[in-house]
Design a protein around this motif. Structure first.
Motif, PDB file in Angstrom:
ATOM      1  N   SER A  24      51.609  44.051  36.324  1.00 41.17           N
ATOM      2  CA  SER A  24      51.551  43.453  37.661  1.00 41.17           C
ATOM      3  C   SER A  24      50.462  44.153  38.453  1.00 41.17           C
ATOM      4  O   SER A  24      50.565  45.363  38.697  1.00 41.17           O
ATOM      5  CB  SER A  24      52.895  43.594  38.373  1.00 41.17           C
ATOM      6  OG  SER A  24      53.881  42.837  37.738  1.00 41.17           O
ATOM      7  N   SER A  27      48.505  43.817  44.802  1.00 40.41           N
ATOM      8  CA  SER A  27      48.486  42.572  45.551  1.00 40.41           C
ATOM      9  C   SER A  27      47.071  42.265  46.049  1.00 40.41           C
ATOM     10  O   SER A  27      46.402  43.111  46.647  1.00 40.41           O
ATOM     11  CB  SER A  27      49.446  42.679  46.740  1.00 40.41           C
ATOM     12  OG  SER A  27      49.403  41.509  47.521  1.00 40.41           O
ATOM     13  N   SER A  70      49.378  32.495  37.416  1.00 40.95           N
ATOM     14  CA  SER A  70      48.806  32.107  38.718  1.00 40.95           C
ATOM     15  C   SER A  70      49.014  33.179  39.789  1.00 40.95           C
ATOM     16  O   SER A  70      48.272  33.246  40.765  1.00 40.95           O
ATOM     17  CB  SER A  70      49.405  30.780  39.186  1.00 40.95           C
ATOM     18  OG  SER A  70      50.811  30.877  39.261  1.00 40.95           O
ATOM     19  N   ASN A  71      50.009  34.050  39.605  1.00 39.17           N
ATOM     20  CA  ASN A  71      50.240  35.125  40.583  1.00 39.17           C
ATOM     21  C   ASN A  71      49.465  36.398  40.199  1.00 39.17           C
ATOM     22  O   ASN A  71      49.716  37.467  40.744  1.00 39.17           O
ATOM     23  CB  ASN A  71      51.734  35.439  40.713  1.00 39.17           C
ATOM     24  CG  ASN A  71      52.345  35.908  39.401  1.00 39.17           C
ATOM     25  OD1 ASN A  71      51.652  35.975  38.381  1.00 39.17           O
ATOM     26  ND2 ASN A  71      53.620  36.242  39.427  1.00 39.17           N
ATOM     27  N   SER A  72      48.543  36.278  39.233  1.00 44.92           N
ATOM     28  CA  SER A  72      47.680  37.355  38.731  1.00 44.92           C
ATOM     29  C   SER A  72      48.365  38.315  37.769  1.00 44.92           C
ATOM     30  O   SER A  72      47.700  39.135  37.164  1.00 44.92           O
ATOM     31  CB  SER A  72      47.033  38.165  39.867  1.00 44.92           C
ATOM     32  OG  SER A  72      46.105  37.363  40.552  1.00 44.92           O
ATOM     33  N   ARG A  73      49.675  38.207  37.628  1.00 46.42           N
ATOM     34  CA  ARG A  73      50.355  39.038  36.626  1.00 46.42           C
ATOM     35  C   ARG A  73      49.805  38.691  35.250  1.00 46.42           C
ATOM     36  O   ARG A  73      49.403  37.555  34.989  1.00 46.42           O
ATOM     37  CB  ARG A  73      51.857  38.805  36.681  1.00 46.42           C
ATOM     38  CG  ARG A  73      52.673  39.811  35.877  1.00 46.42           C
ATOM     39  CD  ARG A  73      54.177  39.540  36.040  1.00 46.42           C
ATOM     40  NE  ARG A  73      54.592  38.322  35.373  1.00 46.42           N
ATOM     41  CZ  ARG A  73      54.909  38.244  34.077  1.00 46.42           C
ATOM     42  NH1 ARG A  73      54.836  39.319  33.309  1.00 46.42           N
ATOM     43  NH2 ARG A  73      55.298  37.094  33.560  1.00 46.42           N
TER      44      ARG A  73
END
Lengths: 112, 111
Positions: A24, A27, A70-73
Motif C-alpha cells: 500500500s 496516499s 485503481s487505489n494505487s495498491r
C-alpha cells in the motif's frame, strides 16, 4: 502521513508454491515499484507501475508478475517458487518517477 | 552500460572520522544520482541526491561529490557517528527508465 505498508512481513513457502505480496503506497503516490534484495546482488529492480499500467520491467523471469489497482495498491506474484527466490522483497512509492522513493520495510520470503 | 559499481563493499571508520563511499557509472543518459541509507529490518531511505549540473551537494554532515567527466560520484560522511552505521546504496537513473542501484556498502562506525 502513513508510510508504505507491505504485508505480510515474513513468509515461508516451499518450492513449487506460489506467493502474493501486497503493498500500500503513501496516499497520493501513483508510482509503485518493486525490488528484490539479496546479500550478494543488492537491490534489483523488478517492475514499476503507474496508474495501473506497468511502465518498466526488470530482467526477471515471467514467474514474477505484478499489478496495480485503481487505489494505487499493488500486488506482486511469484509462481512456481524456487530456492533462489528467497529474498527480501521491497516495495517503494513515489510522486515522480524514480525520484524520492519511499520504501516499505519489505516482505522476507523464505523458500524451503 | 546499465551498471553502477559501488566500492568498498564494507567500511569501518572511527567515530569522528570521514566515511567515503564511491560509485562509478557508464551510461551518460543517467541524470539523477541518489544515495539511500538502510538500517537492519528497514527499507532504504533517501539520504541525499544530486543532478549532473552541479559538482557538489551538502546536507548537514553528508556531501555528494560528482565528477561528470570521470563518471564517478561519492558520498562523504563527516564526523561519522555510531548512528551512521548502516548499509548505503548509490543509484542512478535516466529518469525515464528504471533506477539502477549499486550493490551497497556496509558501514560500521567504531564508538
Amino acid at each position: 502521513k502513513a508510510g508504505v505498508t507491505q504485508t505480510p512481513r515474513y513468509l515461508i513457502k516451499t518450492r513449487g508454491q506460489q506467493v502474493t505480496l501486497s503493498c500500500s503506497p503513501i496516499s497520493g503516490h501513483r508510482s509503485v515499484s518493486w525490488y528484490q534484495q539479496t546479500p550478494g546482488q543488492g537491490l534489483q529492480f523488478l517492475f514499476e507501475y503507474f496508474s495501473e499500467t506497468q511502465r518498466n520491467k526488470g530482467n526477471f523471469p515471467g514467474r514474477f508478475s505484478g499489478r496495480q489497482f485503481s487505489n494505487s495498491r499493488s500486488e506482486m506474484n511469484v509462481s512456481t517458487l524456487e530456492l533462489g527466490d528467497s529474498a527480501l522483497y521491497l516495495c517503494a512509492s513515489s510522486l515522480e518517477r524514480n525520484e524520492k522513493l519511499f520504501f516499505g520495510s519489505g516482505t522476507q520470503l523464505s523458500v524451503l | 552500460q546499465q551498471q553502477v559499481k559501488q566500492s568498498p563493499q564494507s567500511l569501518i571508520v572511527q567515530k569522528g572520522g570521514i566515511s567515503i563511499i564511491n560509485c562509478a557509472y557508464e551510461n551518460t543518459a543517467f541524470d539523477y544520482f541518489p544515495w539511500y541509507q538502510q538500517f537492519p529490518g528497514k527499507g532504504p531511505a533517501l539520504l541525499i541526491a544530486i543532478r549532473p549540473d552541479v559538482s557538489e551537494k551538502k546536507e548537514g554532515r553528508f556531501t555528494i561529490s560528482f565528477n561528470k567527466s570521470a563518471k564517478q560520484f561519492s558520498l562523504h560522511i563527516m564526523d561519522s557517528q555510531p548512528g551512521d552505521s548502516a548499509t548505503y546504496f548509490c543509484a542512478a537513473t535516466p529518469h525515464i527508465d528504471k533506477i539502477i542501484f549499486g550493490k551497497g556498502t556496509r558501514l560500521h562506525i567504531l564508538p
